[in-house]
Design an enzyme around this catalytic site. Structure first.
Site, short mmCIF file in Angstrom:
data_model
loop_
_atom_site.label_atom_id
_atom_site.label_comp_id
_atom_site.label_asym_id
_atom_site.label_seq_id
_atom_site.Cartn_x
_atom_site.Cartn_y
_atom_site.Cartn_z
N CYS A 96 0.84 -1.19 0.00
CA CYS A 96 0.00 0.00 0.00
C CYS A 96 0.88 1.24 0.00
O CYS A 96 1.87 1.30 0.73
CB CYS A 96 -0.89 -0.02 1.25
SG CYS A 96 -2.00 1.39 1.39
N HIS A 138 -9.17 -3.70 -1.97
CA HIS A 138 -8.19 -2.95 -1.18
C HIS A 138 -8.54 -1.46 -1.16
O HIS A 138 -8.55 -0.83 -0.10
CB HIS A 138 -6.79 -3.18 -1.79
CG HIS A 138 -5.69 -2.42 -1.13
ND1 HIS A 138 -4.72 -3.05 -0.39
CD2 HIS A 138 -5.39 -1.09 -1.09
CE1 HIS A 138 -3.86 -2.13 0.07
NE2 HIS A 138 -4.25 -0.94 -0.35
N GLU A 139 -8.86 -0.91 -2.34
CA GLU A 139 -9.15 0.52 -2.42
C GLU A 139 -10.51 0.86 -1.81
O GLU A 139 -10.66 1.91 -1.17
CB GLU A 139 -9.06 1.01 -3.87
CG GLU A 139 -7.70 0.83 -4.53
CD GLU A 139 -6.52 1.40 -3.76
OE1 GLU A 139 -6.69 2.36 -2.97
OE2 GLU A 139 -5.40 0.88 -3.94
N HIS A 142 -10.21 1.31 1.83
CA HIS A 142 -9.74 2.65 2.20
C HIS A 142 -10.91 3.62 2.36
O HIS A 142 -10.89 4.47 3.26
CB HIS A 142 -8.80 3.22 1.13
CG HIS A 142 -7.37 2.81 1.27
ND1 HIS A 142 -6.61 3.10 2.38
CD2 HIS A 142 -6.56 2.13 0.43
CE1 HIS A 142 -5.38 2.62 2.21
NE2 HIS A 142 -5.33 2.03 1.04
#
Length: 174
Positions: A96, A138-139, A142
């Protein structure tokens, strides 16, 4: 275009729950362009807006082609994403831009289907598998204030915290 500062762990900003994008205007387009420039300059394949201090539900992903080159026309701009379907399970070694220098295996869905808007507010549907599916998850994490290190086992999390302390010590001595 401008390079933006990437926020690093353990900044509390990364724990912010991002808000829906409602204005699809020139400012948004500039933010997306700046995010892309920042991501490429940082040698990343994905970047969520919160990683550059923008608490908006938008992210970009630009996977390299077989020749290893990232082409801007391949960049996915994903705004206000929602999961429609998920399936399967796989382990993937993730890193990341907000947690530089640390990589670890994380369990993710193997396939995802999302609905999102592009920069022109058009609704799109995307089915993804393998690396693209991992990057999307993953994004989107966030956008919800979640980092990949939060998904580690207790043992791996302790290893991460130890490595982070070592890295911080090294940076103080420079």
């Amino acid at each position: 275009m401008a390079l933006l500062e990437i926020i690093h762990y353990p900044s509390k900003i990364l724990r912010t729950i991002s808000k829906e994008v409602v204005s699809f205007d020139a400012k948004l387009h500039q933010q997306l362009d700046d995010m892309h420039e920042t991501m490429i300059a940082s040698e990343g394949i994905g970047l969520a807006a919160i990683q550059v201090g923008l608490p908006l539900r938008m992210l970009i992903i630009n996977l390299p082609r077989e020749d290893g080159v990232q082409h801007k026309e391949d960049c996915l701009e994903i705004i206000n994403p929602k999961f429609i379907e998920t399936g399967g399970s796989m382990m993937y070694r993730e890193g990341c831009l907000s947690v530089p220098g640390f990589y670890e295996e994380v369990e993710r869905f193997e396939k995802v289907k999302i609905e999102y808007q592009n920069r022109f507010a058009e609704v799109k549907v995307l089915e993804a598998s393998e690396l693209l599916a991992v990057a999307i998850q993953h994004e989107i994490d966030h956008l919800n204030g979640v980092l990949f290190v939060d998904k580690l086992s207790i043992l791996k999390r302790k290893k991460f915290e130890k490595e982070l302390k070592e890295l911080q010590k090294q940076q103080k001595h420079k």
